[in-house]
Design a protein around this motif. Sequence first.
Motif, mmCIF file in Angstrom:
data_model
loop_
_atom_site.group_PDB
_atom_site.id
_atom_site.type_symbol
_atom_site.label_atom_id
_atom_site.label_comp_id
_atom_site.label_asym_id
_atom_site.label_seq_id
_atom_site.Cartn_x
_atom_site.Cartn_y
_atom_site.Cartn_z
ATOM 1 N N LYS A 5 1.652 3.880 6.187
ATOM 2 C CA LYS A 5 3.225 3.143 6.125
ATOM 3 C C LYS A 5 2.545 2.976 4.702
ATOM 4 N N ILE A 6 1.816 1.500 4.206
ATOM 5 C CA ILE A 6 1.639 0.965 3.020
ATOM 6 C C ILE A 6 1.647 1.680 2.059
ATOM 7 N N PRO A 7 0.966 2.812 2.328
ATOM 8 C CA PRO A 7 0.886 3.391 0.898
ATOM 9 C C PRO A 7 2.057 4.322 0.875
ATOM 10 N N ALA A 8 3.088 4.590 1.705
ATOM 11 C CA ALA A 8 4.098 5.467 1.225
ATOM 12 C C ALA A 8 5.259 4.682 0.856
ATOM 13 N N PHE A 9 5.078 3.103 0.954
ATOM 14 C CA PHE A 9 6.234 2.089 0.597
ATOM 15 C C PHE A 9 6.120 1.084 -0.518
ATOM 16 N N SER A 10 4.266 1.731 -1.196
ATOM 17 C CA SER A 10 3.799 0.508 -2.404
ATOM 18 C C SER A 10 4.959 1.129 -3.404
ATOM 19 N N PRO A 11 5.063 2.331 -3.773
ATOM 20 C CA PRO A 11 6.130 3.174 -4.798
ATOM 21 C C PRO A 11 7.465 2.186 -5.065
ATOM 22 N N VAL A 12 7.909 1.677 -3.682
ATOM 23 C CA VAL A 12 9.237 0.830 -3.802
ATOM 24 C C VAL A 12 9.177 -0.321 -4.817
ATOM 25 N N LEU A 13 8.066 -0.886 -4.626
ATOM 26 C CA LEU A 13 7.912 -2.158 -5.873
ATOM 27 C C LEU A 13 7.874 -1.576 -7.322
ATOM 28 N N LEU A 14 7.034 -0.808 -6.878
ATOM 29 C CA LEU A 14 7.145 -0.651 -8.642
ATOM 30 C C LEU A 14 9.171 -0.378 -8.964
ATOM 31 N N ASN A 15 10.062 0.311 -8.120
ATOM 32 C CA ASN A 15 11.240 1.019 -8.391
ATOM 33 C C ASN A 15 11.880 -0.975 -8.475
ATOM 34 N N LEU A 16 11.177 -1.537 -7.670
ATOM 35 C CA LEU A 16 12.134 -3.099 -7.516
ATOM 36 C C LEU A 16 11.884 -3.728 -8.979
ATOM 37 N N SER A 17 10.532 -3.248 -9.681
ATOM 38 C CA SER A 17 10.576 -3.915 -11.016
ATOM 39 C C SER A 17 11.348 -2.950 -11.416
ATOM 40 N N LEU A 34 1.969 -5.249 -8.659
ATOM 41 C CA LEU A 34 2.588 -5.631 -6.715
ATOM 42 C C LEU A 34 2.206 -4.376 -6.496
ATOM 43 N N GLN A 35 2.409 -3.533 -6.772
ATOM 44 C CA GLN A 35 1.294 -2.214 -5.666
ATOM 45 C C GLN A 35 -0.220 -2.388 -5.147
ATOM 46 N N VAL A 36 -0.377 -3.686 -6.193
ATOM 47 C CA VAL A 36 -2.353 -3.356 -5.771
ATOM 48 C C VAL A 36 -2.634 -4.623 -4.731
ATOM 49 N N GLY A 37 -1.085 -5.752 -4.850
ATOM 50 C CA GLY A 37 -1.028 -6.735 -4.444
ATOM 51 C C GLY A 37 -0.975 -6.471 -3.482
ATOM 52 N N ILE A 38 -0.091 -5.297 -2.551
ATOM 53 C CA ILE A 38 0.448 -5.306 -0.942
ATOM 54 C C ILE A 38 -0.991 -4.227 -0.523
ATOM 55 N N GLN A 39 -1.780 -3.612 -0.932
ATOM 56 C CA GLN A 39 -3.038 -3.083 -0.372
ATOM 57 C C GLN A 39 -3.763 -4.344 -0.070
ATOM 58 N N ILE A 40 -3.920 -4.962 -0.664
ATOM 59 C CA ILE A 40 -5.103 -5.853 -0.245
ATOM 60 C C ILE A 40 -5.073 -6.215 1.206
ATOM 61 N N PRO A 41 -4.292 -7.379 1.876
ATOM 62 C CA PRO A 41 -3.879 -6.768 3.162
ATOM 63 C C PRO A 41 -3.852 -6.060 4.360
ATOM 64 N N ALA A 42 -3.845 -5.386 3.958
ATOM 65 C CA ALA A 42 -4.032 -3.499 4.904
ATOM 66 C C ALA A 42 -5.084 -3.170 4.597
ATOM 67 N N LEU A 43 -6.035 -2.983 3.790
ATOM 68 C CA LEU A 43 -7.548 -2.979 3.484
ATOM 69 C C LEU A 43 -8.797 -3.869 4.141
ATOM 70 N N MET A 44 -7.980 -5.364 4.517
ATOM 71 C CA MET A 44 -9.008 -6.515 5.059
ATOM 72 C C MET A 44 -9.125 -6.247 6.495
ATOM 73 N N LYS A 45 -7.376 -5.388 6.657
ATOM 74 C CA LYS A 45 -7.408 -6.032 8.552
ATOM 75 C C LYS A 45 -8.567 -4.472 8.666
ATOM 76 N N ILE A 46 -8.583 -3.456 7.982
ATOM 77 C CA ILE A 46 -9.207 -2.192 8.558
ATOM 78 C C ILE A 46 -10.885 -2.381 8.115
ATOM 79 N N GLY A 47 -11.486 -3.858 7.324
ATOM 80 C CA GLY A 47 -13.004 -4.413 7.148
ATOM 81 C C GLY A 47 -12.894 -3.205 5.769
ATOM 82 N N MET A 48 -12.142 -2.429 5.259
ATOM 83 C CA MET A 48 -12.392 -1.536 3.498
ATOM 84 C C MET A 48 -11.693 -2.698 2.700
ATOM 85 N N LEU A 49 -11.694 -3.431 3.066
ATOM 86 C CA LEU A 49 -11.139 -3.887 1.031
ATOM 87 C C LEU A 49 -12.846 -3.890 0.200
#
Length: 518
Positions: free
Chosen positions: A158-170, A199-214
């Motif tokens: 979901k996060i990878p699919a959603f992240s392009p929305v942030l570029l559009n909002l920008s 913004l797209q970089v920022g939204i990935q970080i919590p998701a990567l931390m959650k699975i221990g792969m940041l």
Amino acid sequence: MNLLKTLASISSMTLLSRLTGLLRESLFARAFGASAFTDAFIIAFRIPNLLRRLFAEGAFSQAFVPILSEYKSKEGEASVKTLVDHVATALIWATVLTSVVGIVATPLLMYLLAGDIAQTPGALDASIWMTRLMFPYIVCMSFVALAGGILNTWRQFKIPAFSPVLLNLSFIFAALVLVEYFETPIYAMAVAVVIGGLLQVGIQIPALMKIGMLPRIGFNPVKPLRDPGVRRILGKMAPALFAVSAAQISLLINTGIASRLGAGSVSALTYADRLMEFPIAMLGVALGTILLPSLSKASTEGDSAEYSALLDWGLRLTFVLALPAAVGMAAMATPVIAVVFHYGAFSGEAVGAAARPLIAYCVGLIGLILVKSLIPAFYARQDVSTPVRIAVGVLVATQLMNVAFVWGLGLGVAGLALSIGVGACINAAVLYFFLRRRAIFAPKPGWGMFFVKVCLALLAMGALGVYAEGRFDWIAMQATPWLRAGAMFAIIAACAASYFAVLIALGFRLHHFRRVSA
């Protein structure tokens, strides 16, 4: 994992991305229309955007995910984390270096690509300034691609699919607000690209931390190259740069040609391309995202039956959904362009100019989407050489078709779009041929009757679309935009209903397309 349900989930996120993308393009068209400065931004953005697709979403993702999946299945968590850290370090430093070189070389790149926009005072300088500002965007998007590959391997789509929305909002924020603060208004859009990347970089970080792969980015760019896993990825990635992104390279060449076909030609091609990306992302990209980890897992485990069944499922779903998208988009090209873009500085003549390449793109839409499913079938088996050889031939064929279509047949900008689409169909056909020839893929029975039923449904839908579209003057309806939009959506809904009604009457059922993968 229910693949159909997962596809619907990813497609819903992609739909949100594309809807905000259409809003962004509509606001962009309203503010800037089709002019030399619009072309300047499009050309400036296309260079880092092409590099993003080459390095990040293209070759890197296709090379990284199968090897990461192999490590996840066979190695311990510590080995997987080490691989991720080393890959991240190598990728980020490589794109930083590319950005620096690109910033220095920007004037030369613009000299080669700018074409007729140099005749408009200030447009060439604007393209150089914007290109330099946007080059670091590839660093952000490389990290986003890395994060997406990791999250998709962990079945977190979901996060990878959603992240392009942030570029559009920008972009939307820039078109509505930032544009008022620049002496050269188009500069606001270049700033929006940089903000969107961060913004797209920022939204990935919590998701990567959650699975221990940041990933941890090291300061020594050479050390990761000693890692056997990184060397394997680089070995697969180098030739894949061409294989996965042949269409994008053709698009860049086409931009250079279009820039010499008169002011507004690049814009017309780009507006058509933006609309064509809608079904490609909704189906092709979403399917490729789901299939690559699943195919890689099946290949790693030696499960040829599961591998073949997954690909059969993906191809059938592609034909069921991509063919009506192509027919519908071709039939409704003028109303779609008018509803999305025909406001403010975007004239009625510009509607017709953008509709022609959109119709031409539709000829090859099925090929453009099929390639997204067929190339991962090779990369899941870590076979890079076959797609590379095919891509080289297709790129040459595409440029020969450019000569034939643009100048030989006099199709102009529409000929450029047609060459991309036909080239993609050739690419898909040859990829399929090699899958069958090598006994990698064995289609399930019933494809002949499947095509007959789909074609009957397409005939009914296409006839209804052509008839209904001709009942309205879409340009004259600019004064009543909500009525125009309502009429377009009503026709699209009626066409979709007729298509699926015929399929249901012929025996198609939703459960036929359900697929579960471990």
